[in-house]
Design an enzyme around this catalytic site. Structure first.
Site, PDB file in Angstrom:
ATOM      1  N   LYS A   1      83.335 -56.786  -2.580  1.00  0.00           N
ATOM      2  CA  LYS A   1      84.205 -57.116  -3.718  1.00  0.00           C
ATOM      3  C   LYS A   1      84.179 -56.000  -4.765  1.00  0.00           C
ATOM      4  O   LYS A   1      85.188 -55.697  -5.409  1.00  0.00           O
ATOM      5  CB  LYS A   1      83.756 -58.435  -4.346  1.00  0.00           C
ATOM      6  CG  LYS A   1      84.466 -58.793  -5.641  1.00  0.00           C
ATOM      7  CD  LYS A   1      85.917 -59.178  -5.441  1.00  0.00           C
ATOM      8  CE  LYS A   1      86.640 -59.422  -6.763  1.00  0.00           C
ATOM      9  NZ  LYS A   1      86.014 -60.458  -7.603  1.00  0.00           N
TER      10      LYS A   1
ATOM     11  N   ALA B   1      89.223 -66.968 -18.342  1.00  0.00           N
ATOM     12  CA  ALA B   1      90.055 -67.322 -17.202  1.00  0.00           C
ATOM     13  C   ALA B   1      89.246 -67.845 -16.016  1.00  0.00           C
ATOM     14  O   ALA B   1      89.535 -68.916 -15.466  1.00  0.00           O
ATOM     15  CB  ALA B   1      90.887 -66.111 -16.783  1.00  0.00           C
TER      16      ALA B   1
ATOM     17  N   GLU C   1      84.663 -54.032 -19.457  1.00  0.00           N
ATOM     18  CA  GLU C   1      83.540 -54.377 -18.597  1.00  0.00           C
ATOM     19  C   GLU C   1      83.319 -53.304 -17.526  1.00  0.00           C
ATOM     20  O   GLU C   1      83.270 -53.615 -16.339  1.00  0.00           O
ATOM     21  CB  GLU C   1      83.831 -55.732 -17.936  1.00  0.00           C
ATOM     22  CG  GLU C   1      82.640 -56.362 -17.243  1.00  0.00           C
ATOM     23  CD  GLU C   1      83.014 -57.622 -16.476  1.00  0.00           C
ATOM     24  OE1 GLU C   1      82.161 -58.507 -16.355  1.00  0.00           O
ATOM     25  OE2 GLU C   1      84.160 -57.726 -16.001  1.00  0.00           O
TER      26      GLU C   1
ATOM     27  N   SER D   1      91.371 -58.212 -15.404  1.00  0.00           N
ATOM     28  CA  SER D   1      90.764 -58.543 -16.698  1.00  0.00           C
ATOM     29  C   SER D   1      90.570 -57.295 -17.545  1.00  0.00           C
ATOM     30  O   SER D   1      90.713 -57.339 -18.768  1.00  0.00           O
ATOM     31  CB  SER D   1      89.429 -59.251 -16.482  1.00  0.00           C
ATOM     32  OG  SER D   1      88.541 -58.440 -15.729  1.00  0.00           O
TER      33      SER D   1
END
Length: 303
Positions: free
Chosen positions: A183, A17, A265, A253
C-alpha cells in the site's frame, strides 16, 4: 457477528474521512460511537456512498475522561497529529483495550505504542477513497475489492468480523508487513504527486508522472525488501495499474490538505521509506527529492 447491546461504545479519535467511514461500519453493525474532541461539536455522522447518505447518532466528548470504560478505539488522525491526541490515547492505555490504528504508512505500531501501552494495538491497511465534506460528514468511494486489511490475530479477526457486519470488505493477513509496504507504494506516489501538481488522481495516467512514480516505487521496493517485506517488481506494475484505474474524480488526503493550507502527512510516507533505506545503506535519491519538496511546503498559519 453483531455486538451485544451492552458492549461498550467505540471511541473515534480522528473524525476525518477514514475515521468516519470505519465508525459508520461499526455503527451499522450495532456499536454506539463516541467522537473524541475536534473543533466543532458533532451529534451525528453521515457517510454518502453512490449518492445515498446514511446517518448515525453519536456522542461527542471533549475530555478524555469521557471515554473511561471504552475498550475499543479507532485512531484515525493523520500520522503527524498522533502526539496531539496523546491524552485521548492514554485514556485507553490499559490491558484489555483494543486500539485500531487506521493511519497511513508502515510505522503504525511504533507510532502509537508509547501512548497506549499496554493496550492491544491493531495496525491496518485501509484502501477506501474518502473525502470529508463537512464536520461529521464524508463521501465514500470504494476502490478495488478490499476496504481494509487487518492482522491475522484474535483482535484483528474480531474487528474484521464487526466491520464485515457493517458492510466493510475486510481481510486478515498473516504477513501484514508486506501488505502495508504494498500500500505504501501507492501512498508515496499518488499522495505527493497529486499534492505537488494540485491535480486529482487522474494525474497518475500522464506518462511523465508514471515514470516518476515507477522510480519512487522501485526505490521503495528495495527498502521494503531490506525491512522484510516480500516485494517484487510485479508489485510496482500492480500499484501503477491500480492508481490509473481509481474512480473518476478521486483525490488524495495530501492534495486536500495542501489545498486547505494544512500540514502534510509526508513523514509517515516518504519519510518512512527514507528512514528504512538509511537503516540498510540503500540510496533512494528520488524519494529524498520528493521529501525535500514536500518539507518545503509550509502550512498556513492556524490551518
Amino acid at each position: 457477528m453483531k455486538p451485544s447491546a451492552n458492549e461498550p461504545p467505540v471511541a473515534l479519535i480522528g473524525a476525518g474521512a477514514i475515521g468516519l467511514s470505519l465508525a459508520s461500519a461499526l455503527a451499522r453493525a450495532g456499536r454506539s460511537i463516541t467522537v473524541c474532541g475536534g473543533r466543532e461539536p458533532v451529534d451525528r455522522i453521515e457517510v454518502t456512498e453512490d449518492g445515498t447518505p446514511e446517518t448515525w447518532p453519536v456522542r461527542h466528548v471533549t475530555d478524555p475522561a469521557g471515554i473511561a470504560g471504552h475498550t475499543t478505539a479507532i485512531v484515525a488522525v493523520k500520522a503527524h497529529h498522533t502526539a496531539a491526541v496523546s491524552e485521548w490515547l492514554r485514556a485507553l492505555a490499559r490491558p484489555g483495550s483494543t486500539v485500531l490504528v487506521a493511519q497511513n504508512g508502515v510505522e503504525q505500531r511504533e507510532r502509537v505504542l508509547p501512548h497506549v501501552r499496554p493496550a492491544h494495538i491493531v495496525p491496518s491497511v485501509v484502501y477506501l477513497n474518502v473525502e470529508r465534506t463537512a464536520p461529521g460528514r464524508a463521501r465514500l468511494r470504494r476502490v478495488g475489492a478490499l476496504d481494509i486489511a487487518l492482522p491475522d490475530d484474535a483482535a484483528g479477526a474480531a474487528l474484521a468480523a464487526e466491520l464485515e457486519a457493517g458492510g466493510m470488505r475486510t481481510s486478515t493477513e498473516a504477513d501484514l508487513k508486506t501488505v502495508a509496504w504494498t500500500k505504501l507504494l501507492t501512498n508515496i506516489t499518488a499522495n505527493p504527486l497529486t499534492a505537488l501538481t494540485g491535480r486529482r488522481a487522474d494525474v497518475m495516467r500522464d506518462p511523465g508522472i508514471e515514470r516518476v512514480a515507477r522510480r519512487l516505487m522501485t526505490e521503495a521496493v528495495l527498502a521494503g525488501r531490506a525491512e522484510g517485506a516480500a516485494l517484487t517488481e510485479a508489485h510496482i506494475d500492480r500499484a501503477v495499474d491500480w492508481l490509473q484505474h481509481v474512480p473518476e474524480g478521486s483525490t488524495t488526503s495530501m492534495r486536500e490538505d495542501r489545498l486547505a493550507g494544512r500540514a502534510l502527512e509526508y513523514d509517515a510516507l516518504t519519510g518512512a521509506v527514507v528512514r528504512a533505506a538509511e537503516r540498510h545503506g540503500i540510496d533512494v535519491p528520488a524519494n529524498r527529492s520528493i521529501l525535500a519538496l514536500l518539507a518545503a511546503i509550509e502550512p498556513e498559519a492556524g490551518a
